[in-house]
Design a protein around this motif. Sequence first.
Motif, PDB file in Angstrom:
ATOM      1  N   ILE A 287      41.239  28.599  39.389  1.00  0.00           N
ATOM      2  CA  ILE A 287      39.947  28.883  40.017  1.00  0.00           C
ATOM      3  C   ILE A 287      39.665  27.896  41.135  1.00  0.00           C
ATOM      4  O   ILE A 287      39.278  28.283  42.239  1.00  0.00           O
ATOM      5  N   LEU A 288      39.849  26.614  40.864  1.00  0.00           N
ATOM      6  CA  LEU A 288      39.483  25.597  41.841  1.00  0.00           C
ATOM      7  C   LEU A 288      40.357  25.626  43.082  1.00  0.00           C
ATOM      8  O   LEU A 288      39.874  25.390  44.184  1.00  0.00           O
ATOM      9  N   THR A 289      41.626  25.909  42.953  1.00  0.00           N
ATOM     10  CA  THR A 289      42.488  25.919  44.127  1.00  0.00           C
ATOM     11  C   THR A 289      42.298  27.170  44.957  1.00  0.00           C
ATOM     12  O   THR A 289      42.420  27.127  46.175  1.00  0.00           O
ATOM     13  N   ILE A 290      41.989  28.282  44.326  1.00  0.00           N
ATOM     14  CA  ILE A 290      41.823  29.513  45.086  1.00  0.00           C
ATOM     15  C   ILE A 290      40.463  29.580  45.754  1.00  0.00           C
ATOM     16  O   ILE A 290      40.320  30.097  46.849  1.00  0.00           O
TER      17      ILE A 290
ATOM     18  N   VAL B 296      43.704  38.859  37.282  1.00  0.00           N
ATOM     19  CA  VAL B 296      43.004  39.596  38.337  1.00  0.00           C
ATOM     20  C   VAL B 296      42.223  38.679  39.274  1.00  0.00           C
ATOM     21  O   VAL B 296      41.919  39.069  40.399  1.00  0.00           O
ATOM     22  N   LEU B 297      41.924  37.465  38.845  1.00  0.00           N
ATOM     23  CA  LEU B 297      41.060  36.578  39.611  1.00  0.00           C
ATOM     24  C   LEU B 297      41.533  36.322  41.045  1.00  0.00           C
ATOM     25  O   LEU B 297      40.721  36.419  41.969  1.00  0.00           O
ATOM     26  N   PRO B 298      42.796  36.016  41.309  1.00  0.00           N
ATOM     27  CA  PRO B 298      43.198  35.788  42.707  1.00  0.00           C
ATOM     28  C   PRO B 298      42.966  37.011  43.598  1.00  0.00           C
ATOM     29  O   PRO B 298      42.491  36.881  44.726  1.00  0.00           O
ATOM     30  N   THR B 299      43.252  38.188  43.091  1.00  0.00           N
ATOM     31  CA  THR B 299      43.046  39.405  43.872  1.00  0.00           C
ATOM     32  C   THR B 299      41.563  39.635  44.124  1.00  0.00           C
ATOM     33  O   THR B 299      41.156  39.989  45.236  1.00  0.00           O
ATOM     34  N   LEU B 300      40.751  39.434  43.115  1.00  0.00           N
ATOM     35  CA  LEU B 300      39.312  39.619  43.252  1.00  0.00           C
ATOM     36  C   LEU B 300      38.713  38.619  44.241  1.00  0.00           C
ATOM     37  O   LEU B 300      37.912  38.994  45.098  1.00  0.00           O
ATOM     38  N   ILE B 301      39.121  37.367  44.142  1.00  0.00           N
ATOM     39  CA  ILE B 301      38.617  36.345  45.067  1.00  0.00           C
ATOM     40  C   ILE B 301      39.047  36.656  46.489  1.00  0.00           C
ATOM     41  O   ILE B 301      38.253  36.536  47.427  1.00  0.00           O
ATOM     42  N   ASN B 302      40.281  37.077  46.680  1.00  0.00           N
ATOM     43  CA  ASN B 302      40.757  37.419  48.015  1.00  0.00           C
ATOM     44  C   ASN B 302      39.951  38.583  48.587  1.00  0.00           C
ATOM     45  O   ASN B 302      39.563  38.568  49.756  1.00  0.00           O
ATOM     46  N   PHE B 303      39.664  39.591  47.775  1.00  0.00           N
ATOM     47  CA  PHE B 303      38.884  40.746  48.218  1.00  0.00           C
ATOM     48  C   PHE B 303      37.473  40.329  48.628  1.00  0.00           C
ATOM     49  O   PHE B 303      36.989  40.718  49.702  1.00  0.00           O
ATOM     50  N   VAL B 304      36.825  39.518  47.802  1.00  0.00           N
ATOM     51  CA  VAL B 304      35.465  39.070  48.113  1.00  0.00           C
ATOM     52  C   VAL B 304      35.456  38.199  49.366  1.00  0.00           C
ATOM     53  O   VAL B 304      34.582  38.343  50.231  1.00  0.00           O
ATOM     54  N   PHE B 305      36.425  37.298  49.491  1.00  0.00           N
ATOM     55  CA  PHE B 305      36.476  36.430  50.675  1.00  0.00           C
ATOM     56  C   PHE B 305      36.707  37.236  51.947  1.00  0.00           C
ATOM     57  O   PHE B 305      36.168  36.899  52.996  1.00  0.00           O
ATOM     58  N   GLU B 306      37.511  38.280  51.886  1.00  0.00           N
ATOM     59  CA  GLU B 306      37.718  39.113  53.060  1.00  0.00           C
ATOM     60  C   GLU B 306      36.435  39.844  53.448  1.00  0.00           C
ATOM     61  O   GLU B 306      36.155  40.025  54.632  1.00  0.00           O
TER      62      GLU B 306
ATOM     63  N   TRP C  47      35.697  34.879  55.067  1.00  0.00           N
ATOM     64  CA  TRP C  47      36.370  33.604  54.893  1.00  0.00           C
ATOM     65  C   TRP C  47      37.873  33.825  54.886  1.00  0.00           C
ATOM     66  O   TRP C  47      38.364  34.930  54.854  1.00  0.00           O
ATOM     67  N   TYR C  48      38.615  32.707  54.857  1.00  0.00           N
ATOM     68  CA  TYR C  48      40.067  32.804  54.903  1.00  0.00           C
ATOM     69  C   TYR C  48      40.671  33.438  53.659  1.00  0.00           C
ATOM     70  O   TYR C  48      41.730  33.997  53.700  1.00  0.00           O
ATOM     71  N   GLY C  49      40.032  33.337  52.551  1.00  0.00           N
ATOM     72  CA  GLY C  49      40.581  33.893  51.322  1.00  0.00           C
ATOM     73  C   GLY C  49      41.643  32.995  50.745  1.00  0.00           C
ATOM     74  O   GLY C  49      41.543  31.781  50.794  1.00  0.00           O
ATOM     75  N   THR C  50      42.683  33.592  50.217  1.00  0.00           N
ATOM     76  CA  THR C  50      43.732  32.819  49.564  1.00  0.00           C
ATOM     77  C   THR C  50      44.874  32.467  50.512  1.00  0.00           C
ATOM     78  O   THR C  50      45.879  31.931  50.082  1.00  0.00           O
ATOM     79  N   CYS C  51      44.736  32.772  51.771  1.00  0.00           N
ATOM     80  CA  CYS C  51      45.728  32.421  52.787  1.00  0.00           C
ATOM     81  C   CYS C  51      47.124  32.943  52.452  1.00  0.00           C
ATOM     82  O   CYS C  51      48.119  32.250  52.639  1.00  0.00           O
TER      83      CYS C  51
END
Length: 132
Positions: A21-24, A111-121, A125-129
């Motif tokens: 969570i913290l790194t993503i 699912v968390l990395p995909t969800l965070i990337n979707f929300v950041f987009e 924001w840059y998202g998960t780069c």
Amino acid sequence: EVVCVKKTIKYLFTFIFLFNILTITANAMELPVYLLDAGCDAILGDPNASDSVAHLLQEVFTVIKFLAPVMVLAFSAIDFIKATASQDKDILQKAIKNSIIRLIVGLLVMVLPTLINFVFELIGWYGTCGVK
């Protein structure tokens, strides 16, 4: 002895989950201004280049994605074996409850990395780069 091992594994799983969570979720708002214009390559590097931080994060996340379901199955199997051996309905109900909670946490980890990337987009924001 078993309780100590179980607590250690729980703490390890919690650490891996929080690390994920913290790194993503490091967002662009917390970065210095000169890095905001530079983009993801200046911050983490290319996930495909073996000498970058992004590649290391990708490797860690890949291990976590495979380790989470294995841990869920292993802990649930141990609980069900204990419940079956004790032949107590309360222990069996507790094992079922714990297995459901573990399954939900395991799915969130997956699912968390995909969800965070979707929300950041969506936010811009840059998202998960590129780290998936």
